[in-house]
Design a protein around this motif. Structure first.
Motif, mmCIF file in Angstrom:
data_model
loop_
_atom_site.group_PDB
_atom_site.id
_atom_site.type_symbol
_atom_site.label_atom_id
_atom_site.label_comp_id
_atom_site.label_asym_id
_atom_site.label_seq_id
_atom_site.Cartn_x
_atom_site.Cartn_y
_atom_site.Cartn_z
ATOM 1 N N ILE A 295 0.838 -1.201 0.000
ATOM 2 C CA ILE A 295 0.000 0.000 0.000
ATOM 3 C C ILE A 295 0.871 1.249 0.000
ATOM 4 N N LYS A 296 1.905 1.236 0.825
ATOM 5 C CA LYS A 296 2.810 2.387 0.883
ATOM 6 C C LYS A 296 3.627 2.512 -0.400
ATOM 7 N N GLN A 297 4.130 1.397 -0.899
ATOM 8 C CA GLN A 297 4.978 1.415 -2.087
ATOM 9 C C GLN A 297 4.255 1.981 -3.303
ATOM 10 N N TYR A 298 2.991 1.571 -3.483
ATOM 11 C CA TYR A 298 2.243 1.987 -4.671
ATOM 12 C C TYR A 298 1.270 3.137 -4.409
ATOM 13 N N ASP A 299 1.204 3.580 -3.143
ATOM 14 C CA ASP A 299 0.242 4.616 -2.758
ATOM 15 C C ASP A 299 -1.184 4.158 -3.074
ATOM 16 N N PHE A 300 -1.524 3.000 -2.550
ATOM 17 C CA PHE A 300 -2.815 2.365 -2.842
ATOM 18 C C PHE A 300 -3.762 2.369 -1.637
ATOM 19 N N SER A 301 -3.680 3.365 -0.788
ATOM 20 C CA SER A 301 -4.554 3.381 0.393
ATOM 21 C C SER A 301 -6.027 3.468 0.010
ATOM 22 N N ASP A 302 -6.301 3.973 -1.185
ATOM 23 C CA ASP A 302 -7.690 4.043 -1.646
ATOM 24 C C ASP A 302 -8.091 2.818 -2.462
ATOM 25 N N ILE A 303 -7.134 1.949 -2.766
ATOM 26 C CA ILE A 303 -7.415 0.753 -3.564
ATOM 27 C C ILE A 303 -7.741 -0.444 -2.674
ATOM 28 N N LEU A 304 -6.907 -0.683 -1.651
ATOM 29 C CA LEU A 304 -7.132 -1.798 -0.732
ATOM 30 C C LEU A 304 -7.812 -1.279 0.532
ATOM 31 N N LEU A 305 -9.030 -1.734 0.760
ATOM 32 C CA LEU A 305 -9.839 -1.274 1.886
ATOM 33 C C LEU A 305 -10.030 -2.422 2.871
ATOM 34 N N ALA A 306 -9.534 -2.252 4.093
ATOM 35 C CA ALA A 306 -9.629 -3.287 5.122
ATOM 36 C C ALA A 306 -10.837 -3.007 6.016
ATOM 37 N N HIS A 307 -11.764 -3.955 6.070
ATOM 38 C CA HIS A 307 -13.003 -3.782 6.829
ATOM 39 C C HIS A 307 -12.992 -4.523 8.161
ATOM 40 N N GLY A 308 -11.989 -5.355 8.390
ATOM 41 C CA GLY A 308 -11.916 -6.078 9.655
ATOM 42 C C GLY A 308 -12.925 -7.203 9.737
ATOM 43 N N ARG A 309 -13.105 -7.700 10.948
ATOM 44 C CA ARG A 309 -13.989 -8.838 11.186
ATOM 45 C C ARG A 309 -15.439 -8.373 11.268
ATOM 46 N N LEU A 310 -16.328 -9.048 10.553
ATOM 47 C CA LEU A 310 -17.754 -8.754 10.618
ATOM 48 C C LEU A 310 -18.386 -9.635 11.693
ATOM 49 N N GLU A 311 -18.939 -8.995 12.711
ATOM 50 C CA GLU A 311 -19.546 -9.737 13.808
ATOM 51 C C GLU A 311 -21.032 -9.405 13.899
ATOM 52 N N HIS A 312 -21.685 -9.933 14.911
ATOM 53 C CA HIS A 312 -23.123 -9.727 15.069
ATOM 54 C C HIS A 312 -23.461 -8.238 15.095
#
Length: 451
Positions: A310-327
């Motif tokens: 992400i840092k190397q390619y400046d892709f913070s807007d490309i890869l989106l981390a949503h974390g764990r989906l819980e109840h």
């Protein structure tokens, strides 16, 4: 008078460290089977850790592990289930971690086993007295935490009752195609897993693995498997049940973004960085793709290689981390139902296989969930012809892990297909859990000389 087969013995003690844990693969592998076992007349008694929700359909006993590392792990999950992951969770878990830190250090120094090993102790003690009271006919140990198998072997040796064992992940991790797994590992936990595999092959009445590769290498290391007086080994394809209404046909709509979605754990040997590298190549050839491609990660923190990419390619807007989906208390949806919804919203589902040698013995459990989503899969696979075959039979995009050119070409094809609104239409061939239970009961119906 002919003795009953194991399948005709109806009182089963199920040993499963993870049980009724929302969205946890090791839990789903057994909890999805329960309705079919009940339908077959099995009367289960479940022993598990306190990390999942208690099942009210049958006796379900939950035990804290007796070792400090597993105690900390279990308490963290119990507090999260009861109070969420807010202020109470942070304060309590931090306090428990500080208090147990010296004892955890001693445990690791003296034993060096994975944290859940000590759950075998209460499971064995309670199981022994339950069996002596005449309430159990069959012992059933279920991975992935090997403490369940350890308790199962102990109970088999102490009581003589039939033991059946379900091995989720290979217990011996090979390093190369030439490595058969005979070399004594330096890691103490790995050494114990090698020992425990031998114990399962010796003392279980039946033991099954989830892939042909896993069974093959277990036979190589344990030539006594499938011989008189030892375990009968076979393969069961686990499958998955559709969560919520995923069995209903979803109507895909093309939108502004090409959404590639990954679900499950990430690590440096199973990293989205290979997708980002391919995306960088794609953007150089098709600059317009930069505005439309999005990669979504659900279920786990990003691995270090993905963060570096992400840092190397400046892709913070490309890869989106949503974390764990819980109840979700607002909608009432479970974490599993929310995951199913996000799967069906994706344009393409990413299946990262990994790049370790053990991938030849492993099919990601998420694959079976993906098959219900009716979305095309992009599999990046390492040395697993059977998984390749199943993906191609269902009209999937396929790449070889480690082949950067192949991965870049696959992403380019996906991009062009999406632009033309002609993404592959997956063949509807999900693999349910009913076939797994049918296969298990069919094997257990065989006569055993020991019975």
């Amino acid at each position: 008078m002919k003795a009953k087969s194991i399948a005709q013995q109806k009182n089963w003690l199920l040993l499963s460290h993870a049980f009724n844990m929302d969205g946890r693969a090791a839990s789903l592998a057994i909890t999805d089977k329960i309705p079919y076992f009940l339908e077959a007349g099995i009367q289960p008694i479940v022993f598990s850790a306190i990390t999942g929700l208690k099942d009210e359909r049958f006796p379900h006993k939950q035990f804290l592990a007796w070792g400090p590392a597993a105690f900390r792990f279990d308490v963290r999950h119990w507090i999260a289930n009861k109070y969420g992951r807010g202020f109470i969770y942070k304060i309590t878990t931090r306090t428990v971690s500080i208090l147990l830190a010296p004892f955890i250090g001693i445990e690791k120094l003296v034993l060096g086993y994975s944290s859940q090993w000590s759950w075998a102790l209460p499971a064995f003690v309670r199981g022994y007295f339950l069996i002596r009271s005449g309430k159990v006919d069959v012992i059933y140990s279920i991975g992935s935490a090997w403490s369940a198998h350890l308790a199962g072997v102990w109970l088999k040796r102490a009581t003589g009752l039939p033991l059946i064992s379900e091995v989720h992940d290979p217990m011996v991790i090979r390093k190369s195609p030439q490595d058969q797994g005979f070399e004594k590992p330096k890691n103490r936990d790995a050494r114990f897993r090698l020992y425990l595999e031998r114990q399962l092959c010796k003392y279980s009445d039946f033991v099954w693995w989830l892939t042909d590769g896993a069974l093959h290498y277990a036979k190589v290391r344990n030539p006594n498997l499938n011989t008189a007086g030892n375990a009968t080994g076979f393969v069961v394809m686990p499958g998955a049940n559709p969560p919520g209404d995923m069995h209903c046909k979803s109507h895909h709509q093309y939108g502004e973004y090409l959404n590639l979605s990954h679900f499950g754990s990430l690590a440096n040997d199973r990293s989205l960085s290979i997708i980002l590298k391919a995306a960088n190549t794609l953007f150089a050839k098709y600059p317009d793709a930069r505005k439309h491609l999005r990669v979504h990660a659900y279920g786990a923190p990003l691995d270090s290689l993905s963060l570096e990419a992400i840092k190397q390619y400046d892709f913070s807007d490309i890869l989106l981390a949503h974390g764990r989906l819980e109840h979700d208390p607002d909608t009432g949806k479970s974490g599993r139902e929310r995951v199913a919804q996000k799967m069906q919203e994706a344009d393409v589902l990413i299946l990262l296989h990994g790049n370790d040698e053990w991938c030849a013995e492993y099919i990601p459990s998420k694959f079976y969930d993906y098959l219900w989503a009716r979305r095309p899969i992009w599999g990046i696979i390492h040395r697993n012809p059977r998984l390749d075959k199943m993906l191609l039979e269902r009209q999937s995009y396929l790449s070889a892990d480690g082949d950067d050119v192949d991965i870049a070409m696959a992403l380019e094809r996906i991009w062009l297909d999406w632009k033309q609104k002609q993404l592959l239409k997956p063949v509807w061939q999900p693999i349910g859990v009913d076939q797994a239970v049918s296969s298990i009961l069919s094997h257990l119906a065989q006569e055993k000389a020991a019975l």
